[in-house]
Design a protein around this motif. Structure first.
Motif, PDB file in Angstrom:
ATOM      1  N   THR A 348       0.845  -1.192   0.000  1.00  0.00           N
ATOM      2  CA  THR A 348       0.000   0.000   0.000  1.00  0.00           C
ATOM      3  C   THR A 348       0.880   1.241   0.000  1.00  0.00           C
ATOM      4  O   THR A 348       1.816   1.353   0.799  1.00  0.00           O
ATOM      5  CB  THR A 348      -0.906   0.001   1.241  1.00  0.00           C
ATOM      6  OG1 THR A 348      -1.700  -1.190   1.252  1.00  0.00           O
ATOM      7  CG2 THR A 348      -1.816   1.217   1.236  1.00  0.00           C
ATOM      8  N   ALA A 349       0.587   2.169  -0.876  1.00  0.00           N
ATOM      9  CA  ALA A 349       1.352   3.412  -0.953  1.00  0.00           C
ATOM     10  C   ALA A 349       0.976   4.312   0.218  1.00  0.00           C
ATOM     11  O   ALA A 349      -0.202   4.511   0.507  1.00  0.00           O
ATOM     12  CB  ALA A 349       1.089   4.113  -2.277  1.00  0.00           C
ATOM     13  N   VAL A 350       2.002   4.864   0.912  1.00  0.00           N
ATOM     14  CA  VAL A 350       1.808   5.705   2.082  1.00  0.00           C
ATOM     15  C   VAL A 350       2.564   7.005   1.872  1.00  0.00           C
ATOM     16  O   VAL A 350       3.736   6.998   1.456  1.00  0.00           O
ATOM     17  CB  VAL A 350       2.292   5.009   3.374  1.00  0.00           C
ATOM     18  CG1 VAL A 350       2.069   5.913   4.585  1.00  0.00           C
ATOM     19  CG2 VAL A 350       1.586   3.672   3.559  1.00  0.00           C
ATOM     20  N   ALA A 351       1.886   8.131   2.193  1.00  0.00           N
ATOM     21  CA  ALA A 351       2.523   9.452   2.099  1.00  0.00           C
ATOM     22  C   ALA A 351       2.068  10.284   3.281  1.00  0.00           C
ATOM     23  O   ALA A 351       0.865  10.361   3.570  1.00  0.00           O
ATOM     24  CB  ALA A 351       2.168  10.138   0.795  1.00  0.00           C
ATOM     25  N   LEU A 352       3.039  10.925   4.011  1.00  0.00           N
ATOM     26  CA  LEU A 352       2.740  11.756   5.177  1.00  0.00           C
ATOM     27  C   LEU A 352       3.015  13.206   4.841  1.00  0.00           C
ATOM     28  O   LEU A 352       4.103  13.547   4.326  1.00  0.00           O
ATOM     29  CB  LEU A 352       3.590  11.324   6.383  1.00  0.00           C
ATOM     30  CG  LEU A 352       3.087  10.149   7.219  1.00  0.00           C
ATOM     31  CD1 LEU A 352       3.194   8.837   6.446  1.00  0.00           C
ATOM     32  CD2 LEU A 352       3.873  10.048   8.528  1.00  0.00           C
ATOM     33  N   PHE A 353       2.035  14.078   5.123  1.00  0.00           N
ATOM     34  CA  PHE A 353       2.161  15.515   4.900  1.00  0.00           C
ATOM     35  C   PHE A 353       1.972  16.216   6.247  1.00  0.00           C
ATOM     36  O   PHE A 353       1.129  15.804   7.060  1.00  0.00           O
ATOM     37  CB  PHE A 353       1.108  16.016   3.903  1.00  0.00           C
ATOM     38  CG  PHE A 353       1.305  15.491   2.503  1.00  0.00           C
ATOM     39  CD1 PHE A 353       2.016  16.251   1.584  1.00  0.00           C
ATOM     40  CD2 PHE A 353       0.793  14.264   2.110  1.00  0.00           C
ATOM     41  CE1 PHE A 353       2.197  15.784   0.286  1.00  0.00           C
ATOM     42  CE2 PHE A 353       0.969  13.791   0.838  1.00  0.00           C
ATOM     43  CZ  PHE A 353       1.684  14.560  -0.089  1.00  0.00           C
ATOM     44  N   ASP A 354       2.752  17.267   6.497  1.00  0.00           N
ATOM     45  CA  ASP A 354       2.639  18.006   7.743  1.00  0.00           C
ATOM     46  C   ASP A 354       1.522  19.037   7.638  1.00  0.00           C
ATOM     47  O   ASP A 354       0.794  19.102   6.632  1.00  0.00           O
ATOM     48  CB  ASP A 354       3.962  18.650   8.120  1.00  0.00           C
ATOM     49  CG  ASP A 354       4.469  19.599   7.032  1.00  0.00           C
ATOM     50  OD1 ASP A 354       3.672  19.918   6.118  1.00  0.00           O
ATOM     51  OD2 ASP A 354       5.643  20.005   7.083  1.00  0.00           O
ATOM     52  N   ARG A 355       1.421  19.894   8.654  1.00  0.00           N
ATOM     53  CA  ARG A 355       0.339  20.870   8.670  1.00  0.00           C
ATOM     54  C   ARG A 355       0.480  21.909   7.576  1.00  0.00           C
ATOM     55  O   ARG A 355      -0.497  22.565   7.209  1.00  0.00           O
ATOM     56  CB  ARG A 355       0.273  21.550  10.027  1.00  0.00           C
ATOM     57  CG  ARG A 355       1.501  22.402  10.353  1.00  0.00           C
ATOM     58  CD  ARG A 355       1.343  23.084  11.704  1.00  0.00           C
ATOM     59  NE  ARG A 355       1.149  22.105  12.770  1.00  0.00           N
ATOM     60  CZ  ARG A 355       0.819  22.427  14.013  1.00  0.00           C
ATOM     61  NH1 ARG A 355       0.593  23.705  14.319  1.00  0.00           N
ATOM     62  NH2 ARG A 355       0.697  21.499  14.936  1.00  0.00           N
ATOM     63  N   LYS A 356       1.700  22.042   7.059  1.00  0.00           N
ATOM     64  CA  LYS A 356       1.904  22.970   5.957  1.00  0.00           C
ATOM     65  C   LYS A 356       1.691  22.308   4.610  1.00  0.00           C
ATOM     66  O   LYS A 356       2.061  22.876   3.577  1.00  0.00           O
ATOM     67  CB  LYS A 356       3.308  23.553   6.021  1.00  0.00           C
ATOM     68  CG  LYS A 356       3.557  24.382   7.279  1.00  0.00           C
ATOM     69  CD  LYS A 356       4.964  24.927   7.290  1.00  0.00           C
ATOM     70  CE  LYS A 356       5.231  25.757   8.540  1.00  0.00           C
ATOM     71  NZ  LYS A 356       6.621  26.298   8.570  1.00  0.00           N
ATOM     72  N   LYS A 357       1.138  21.103   4.614  1.00  0.00           N
ATOM     73  CA  LYS A 357       0.841  20.328   3.402  1.00  0.00           C
ATOM     74  C   LYS A 357       2.092  19.969   2.631  1.00  0.00           C
ATOM     75  O   LYS A 357       2.058  19.806   1.409  1.00  0.00           O
ATOM     76  CB  LYS A 357      -0.130  21.088   2.487  1.00  0.00           C
ATOM     77  CG  LYS A 357      -1.447  21.465   3.160  1.00  0.00           C
ATOM     78  CD  LYS A 357      -2.366  22.214   2.200  1.00  0.00           C
ATOM     79  CE  LYS A 357      -3.651  22.659   2.893  1.00  0.00           C
ATOM     80  NZ  LYS A 357      -4.557  23.393   1.984  1.00  0.00           N
ATOM     81  N   ARG A 358       3.203  19.810   3.333  1.00  0.00           N
ATOM     82  CA  ARG A 358       4.462  19.457   2.680  1.00  0.00           C
ATOM     83  C   ARG A 358       4.774  17.991   2.989  1.00  0.00           C
ATOM     84  O   ARG A 358       4.579  17.514   4.121  1.00  0.00           O
ATOM     85  CB  ARG A 358       5.586  20.364   3.170  1.00  0.00           C
ATOM     86  CG  ARG A 358       6.903  20.156   2.417  1.00  0.00           C
ATOM     87  CD  ARG A 358       7.880  21.236   2.756  1.00  0.00           C
ATOM     88  NE  ARG A 358       7.394  22.546   2.288  1.00  0.00           N
ATOM     89  CZ  ARG A 358       7.546  22.981   1.040  1.00  0.00           C
ATOM     90  NH1 ARG A 358       8.169  22.238   0.138  1.00  0.00           N
ATOM     91  NH2 ARG A 358       7.084  24.173   0.690  1.00  0.00           N
ATOM     92  N   LEU A 359       5.274  17.290   1.968  1.00  0.00           N
ATOM     93  CA  LEU A 359       5.591  15.870   2.097  1.00  0.00           C
ATOM     94  C   LEU A 359       6.769  15.693   3.042  1.00  0.00           C
ATOM     95  O   LEU A 359       7.828  16.301   2.856  1.00  0.00           O
ATOM     96  CB  LEU A 359       5.908  15.282   0.721  1.00  0.00           C
ATOM     97  CG  LEU A 359       6.250  13.796   0.683  1.00  0.00           C
ATOM     98  CD1 LEU A 359       5.046  12.938   1.064  1.00  0.00           C
ATOM     99  CD2 LEU A 359       6.763  13.391  -0.716  1.00  0.00           C
ATOM    100  N   ILE A 360       6.584  14.831   4.084  1.00  0.00           N
ATOM    101  CA  ILE A 360       7.684  14.556   5.012  1.00  0.00           C
ATOM    102  C   ILE A 360       8.119  13.097   4.963  1.00  0.00           C
ATOM    103  O   ILE A 360       9.208  12.737   5.431  1.00  0.00           O
ATOM    104  CB  ILE A 360       7.280  14.926   6.445  1.00  0.00           C
ATOM    105  CG1 ILE A 360       6.026  14.166   6.862  1.00  0.00           C
ATOM    106  CG2 ILE A 360       7.054  16.428   6.561  1.00  0.00           C
ATOM    107  CD1 ILE A 360       5.623  14.408   8.313  1.00  0.00           C
ATOM    108  N   TYR A 361       7.277  12.215   4.412  1.00  0.00           N
ATOM    109  CA  TYR A 361       7.672  10.812   4.276  1.00  0.00           C
ATOM    110  C   TYR A 361       6.813  10.150   3.221  1.00  0.00           C
ATOM    111  O   TYR A 361       5.625  10.458   3.067  1.00  0.00           O
ATOM    112  CB  TYR A 361       7.514  10.058   5.605  1.00  0.00           C
ATOM    113  CG  TYR A 361       7.679   8.548   5.447  1.00  0.00           C
ATOM    114  CD1 TYR A 361       8.952   7.990   5.352  1.00  0.00           C
ATOM    115  CD2 TYR A 361       6.570   7.718   5.353  1.00  0.00           C
ATOM    116  CE1 TYR A 361       9.099   6.616   5.178  1.00  0.00           C
ATOM    117  CE2 TYR A 361       6.721   6.357   5.183  1.00  0.00           C
ATOM    118  CZ  TYR A 361       7.990   5.811   5.095  1.00  0.00           C
ATOM    119  OH  TYR A 361       8.154   4.481   4.909  1.00  0.00           O
ATOM    120  N   ASN A 362       7.450   9.225   2.498  1.00  0.00           N
ATOM    121  CA  ASN A 362       6.726   8.357   1.575  1.00  0.00           C
ATOM    122  C   ASN A 362       7.481   7.039   1.475  1.00  0.00           C
ATOM    123  O   ASN A 362       8.717   6.990   1.599  1.00  0.00           O
ATOM    124  CB  ASN A 362       6.597   9.009   0.194  1.00  0.00           C
ATOM    125  CG  ASN A 362       7.935   9.175  -0.490  1.00  0.00           C
ATOM    126  OD1 ASN A 362       8.662  10.160  -0.234  1.00  0.00           O
ATOM    127  ND2 ASN A 362       8.296   8.227  -1.348  1.00  0.00           N
TER     128      ASN A 362
END
Length: 838
Positions: A348-362
């Motif tokens: 499963t593809a996973v992507a984490l975005f912070d409160r500023k909508k910026r990618l921090i992990y994938n």
């Protein structure tokens, strides 16, 4: 103030004692005077003396004067005596009244009550001062302890009073009232009576009781705190005013490796080193609370402790072990690394975005799903930039209003619950997108390719439709009920079998409603209760069952109940009316056959008995004719007599065989089990056929192994088995041939084998030789009714053994009988012996 009933009764009794008694006439003086005055004339009349009238009158006057004087003197004396006694009793009454007043004063001096029982079963005598006097019916309320005492104290008081009245056991109890008052109850035996005294406690005694209760409550709280500290996983210790240890908990004992608390306190084992104790003493001397993180040896290992010490007025300290926290922190770091590695392995593809909508992990699956290069992802693009890049590459759904669609996606950053979307990509793939809002304000996207799942669901729906159509065409009635007992599915056969209304079934009724409709055809409450219990049961491990239902219209159904997933239940109904009718016909026929068999057995027993009696007479007369005392017979007569004897003996043997078989058929034949000597049984069987051996010029050979010994069985039936086998072997042998009877022991078995060299048995006959009344002479001189081998097989089955036959035309026959035999000590016998007759 309530008067004392018992004391009032005593005073009234004393008053009645001191009342003046009435004087009664002296019967003795009157009698004396009567004798003097009336006895004299009677005596004179008896003596017939002359009486002077003047003398009589003088005597009568003198007697009256004497009587008056005596009565007056007696009255004066008695009156003086009763005056003195009345004065004494009046003084005693005054004294009792004074005592009664003092007792009443003492009773009224404080709120108290007295209750006395003169016997274990007697009524109580209640005396009370101001205790409970304000209530109506104070005496009844006083004895109803539960109305003015705490329930626990009321029960204790009633139990103590019961022991006092029955056993004279004294007691003293402190009591608590429901109105906040306190009482003191004391009971003892006084002069054969049980006396209870209840006083209301006030003043110093009340204060003492309050202090005791507060002390007990403080002790309980202290014990609870000590138990809590003792159960705490962190070391806790207290010091007295002299600086010595006064209390340590179990964690402290385990940390300093002492035997127990007493050992740690007596030896003064310290947890902290000297430097830490010195720093703590300086801080406490200034009146401050000392807190510091120090290293200490805990159970033989160095741990980092957060120690807090305070003094008010005793020194108390607690040490929180940081070792586990640091270990957990290190483990958490390792788990985070493992978590990242695990996400990289997920499909499963996973992507984490912070409160500023910026990618921090994938993870790797994310880059592979969207075919993005690592350099672009390393730049930490925003969520909008990532969607624009995917839209330029035509990898997101083609939406007419892309800007509004993207804004709807960004609503997940402000949501509190996960948001789910389904994306249909231009390349035909279907993605399930779940946006999980984070507590920090970011979002975690999960992208799962559900193309295969969607295809499987489509095929499953098609298969489900096929199965529904298949069930609709079945002749068996099928009904499926959900876990809540409502109908989920039923086929037309079910509706037809139970004559139900399809419109009502379309409403998905509960099982109870269907059962009520079906009871018109089958009224057994037990059947519907069992089906209801199965359908509505919450047990997922319920076992299915099958039950036959016979309806009032003659239709017979086989109902099968089976459990399905999620608590559902499957009921199937099969119409077995035709099968049941056939089964009943076969059952009736079987009963008729059994009755015919019983009639046959009874007939055989009767006929055999009727034949045995004349045969016994014939044998008796033949034996009698053969005696010399009867008279001489010529040779021809002796020959005829021998024929008659042999024929009657043969007929008697046939009758015995028929009786044995009939007894075996009725399961009435019981074996007389004993030790069977193998060799002796073999010789006894040969003796029974000795006349046939001589008549047919046949030799017999006995072969017995050394360890054949004996076994457990019915000796008579074993001998009969060998006799029948030898008779058959002799009958099928030619003159001059030899019949062999062998015996051996092997593997907890005893084996007999009878072998002849006669004509043999054809293969088509061999399969029927053990059937009754099957007799095949095959050109030999043997004649019989065909029961010998049948009896052999029956007796072998009763012994739990088996019989085997091996034969070939022209080569002879071998019959083997195998008896089960337990281990026994074999007897030493000759290896083989031979005997014969010609």
């Amino acid at each position: 103030m309530m008067r004392c009933g018992r004391l009032h009764f005593v005073v009234e009794a004393a008053s009645r004692r001191f009342q003046r008694p009435r004087l009664r006439p002296w019967g003795g003086s009157a009698a004396l005077v009567g004798v003097v005055f009336f006895g004299a004339p009677a005596a004179a009349q008896t003596l017939s003396l002359p009486v002077d009238a003047d003398v009589v009158g003088f005597a009568f006057s003198g007697g009256l004067a004497l009587f008056s004087a005596v009565v007056a003197l007696t009255h004066i004396g008695e009156r003086n005596h009763w005056r003195r006694r009345e004065s004494l009793m009046a003084a005693e009454l005054e004294d009792l009244r004074a005592r009664f007043d003092r007792a009443r004063t003492f009773l009224a001096s404080e709120p108290q009550a007295f209750v006395a029982w003169s016997s274990p079963d007697g009524d109580p005598d209640v005396s009370a001062s101001t205790l409970l006097i304000d209530a109506e019916g104070a005496q009844r309320r006083l004895l109803a302890f539960g109305t003015w005492l705490a329930p626990k104290d009321a029960q204790a008081l009633e139990a103590a009073i019961d022991r006092l009245r029955k056993n004279g056991e004294a007691f003293r109890l402190p009591l608590a009232g429901v109105a906040g008052r306190y009482y003191d109850a004391e009971g003892r035996a006084v002069g054969g009576s049980a006396v209870l005294r209840i006083r209301e406690v006030s003043g110093d005694r009340l204060e003492l009781i309050s202090l005791r209760e507060r002390h007990a409550e403080t002790q309980r709280m202290l014990a609870g705190l000590q138990a809590l500290l003792d159960a705490a996983p962190t070391p806790v210790w207290l010091r007295d005013q002299n600086g010595r240890l006064s209390f340590v908990n179990k964690a402290y004992v385990a940390a300093v490796e002492a035997k127990d608390k007493e050992d740690a306190i007596s030896r003064g084992v310290e947890l902290l080193d000297r430097e830490a104790r010195s720093d703590a003493a300086k801080a406490l001397a200034k009146g401050a609370v000392w807190r510091d993180r120090v290293l200490a040896v805990v159970a033989g290992a160095r741990h980092l402790l957060d120690v807090t010490k305070t003094t008010a007025p005793l020194t108390a300290a607690i040490a929180i072990d940081r070792h586990d926290v640091e270990s957990v922190r290190a483990e958490l770091e390792q788990e985070m690394q493992c978590y990242v590695r695990t996400l990289d392995q997920l499909p499963t593809a996973v992507a984490l975005f912070d409160r500023k909508k910026r990618l921090i992990y994938n993870n790797e699956a994310f880059a592979k799903l969207w075919q993005l290069d690592a350099r672009f992802l390393d730049q930490k693009p925003t969520d909008g930039e990532l969607l624009d890049r995917l839209r330029a590459d035509e990898r997101v759904p083609a939406e007419p209003d892309y800007r509004a669609w993207k804004e709807r996606l960004f609503e997940a950053y402000r949501a509190t619950e996960p948001v789910r979307h389904t994306w249909h990509l231009p390349d035909g793939r279907i993605l399930d997108v779940v946006a999980h809002p984070n507590a920090q304000g970011g979002v975690t996207y999960l992208y799962e390719d559900i193309t295969k799942a969607y295809d499987l669901e489509t095929r499953f729906n098609a298969l489900n439709r096929t199965q529904s159509e298949t069930l609709d065409t079945l002749r068996e009635g099928v009904a499926v009920f959900r876990a809540d007992g409502r109908l989920s599915f039923c086929n037309p056969a079910f509706i037809k079998l139970w004559r139900l209304d399809p419109e009502e079934l379309a409403k998905k009724p509960r099982f109870e409603a269907l059962a009520a409709r079906c009871q018109m055809l089958h009224e057994s409450a037990e059947t519907w209760a069992a089906l209801k219990g199965f359908v509505t049961s919450f047990n997922d491990m319920r076992e299915g069952f099958t039950r036959r239902i016979e309806r009032s219209d003659g239709v017979v159904l086989d109902c099968t109940a089976q459990s399905l997933l999620d608590g559902a239940a499957l009921l199937t109904f099969v119409d077995v009316t035709a099968d049941v009718n056939v089964e009943r016909a076969l059952t009736d026929r079987n009963k008729a056959l059994l009755a015919a068999e019983k009639l046959r057995n009874d007939f055989i027993h009767h006929i055999s008995y009727e034949l045995r009696s004349p045969l016994n007479n014939i044998n008796g007369f033949v034996h009698l004719l053969g005696e010399e005392s009867t008279g001489p017979l010529n040779p021809r007569q002796l020959e005829y007599l021998g024929y008659v004897s042999k024929s009657s003996a043969a007929l008697l043997a046939i009758i015995d065989d028929i009786l044995d078989l009939a007894t075996i058929d009725e399961d009435a034949l019981e074996l007389e089990v004993s030790d069977v000597d193998v060799v002796a049984t073999m010789h006894a069987a040969i003796e029974g056929v000795q006349d046939r051996l001589e008549e047919n010029s046949i030799d017999v050979q006995i072969v017995a192994m050394d360890n054949v010994g004996s076994f457990r069985g019915d000796a008579k039936r074993v001998r009969q088995v060998l006799f029948n086998l030898l008779s058959n072997a002799i009958g099928f042998s030619s003159p001059g041939q030899t019949v062999t009877l062998a015996a051996l022991r092997r593997d907890r078995e005893v084996v007999f084998k009878v072998t002849d060299r006669g004509r043999g048995i054809p293969p088509e006959v061999l399969a029927r030789v053990f059937d009754r009344f099957e007799s095949h002479t095959a050109g030999s001189r043997h004649r019989g009714v065909g029961l010998g081998l049948s009896i052999v097989r029956a007796f072998m089955e009763l012994h739990g053994g088996k019989v085997l036959i091996d034969s070939a035309p022209g080569e002879g026959t071998s019959v083997t009988c195998v008896f089960p035999a337990s281990e026994s000590k074999p007897e030493t016998r000759p290896a083989a012996s031979e005997g014969g007759a010609s």
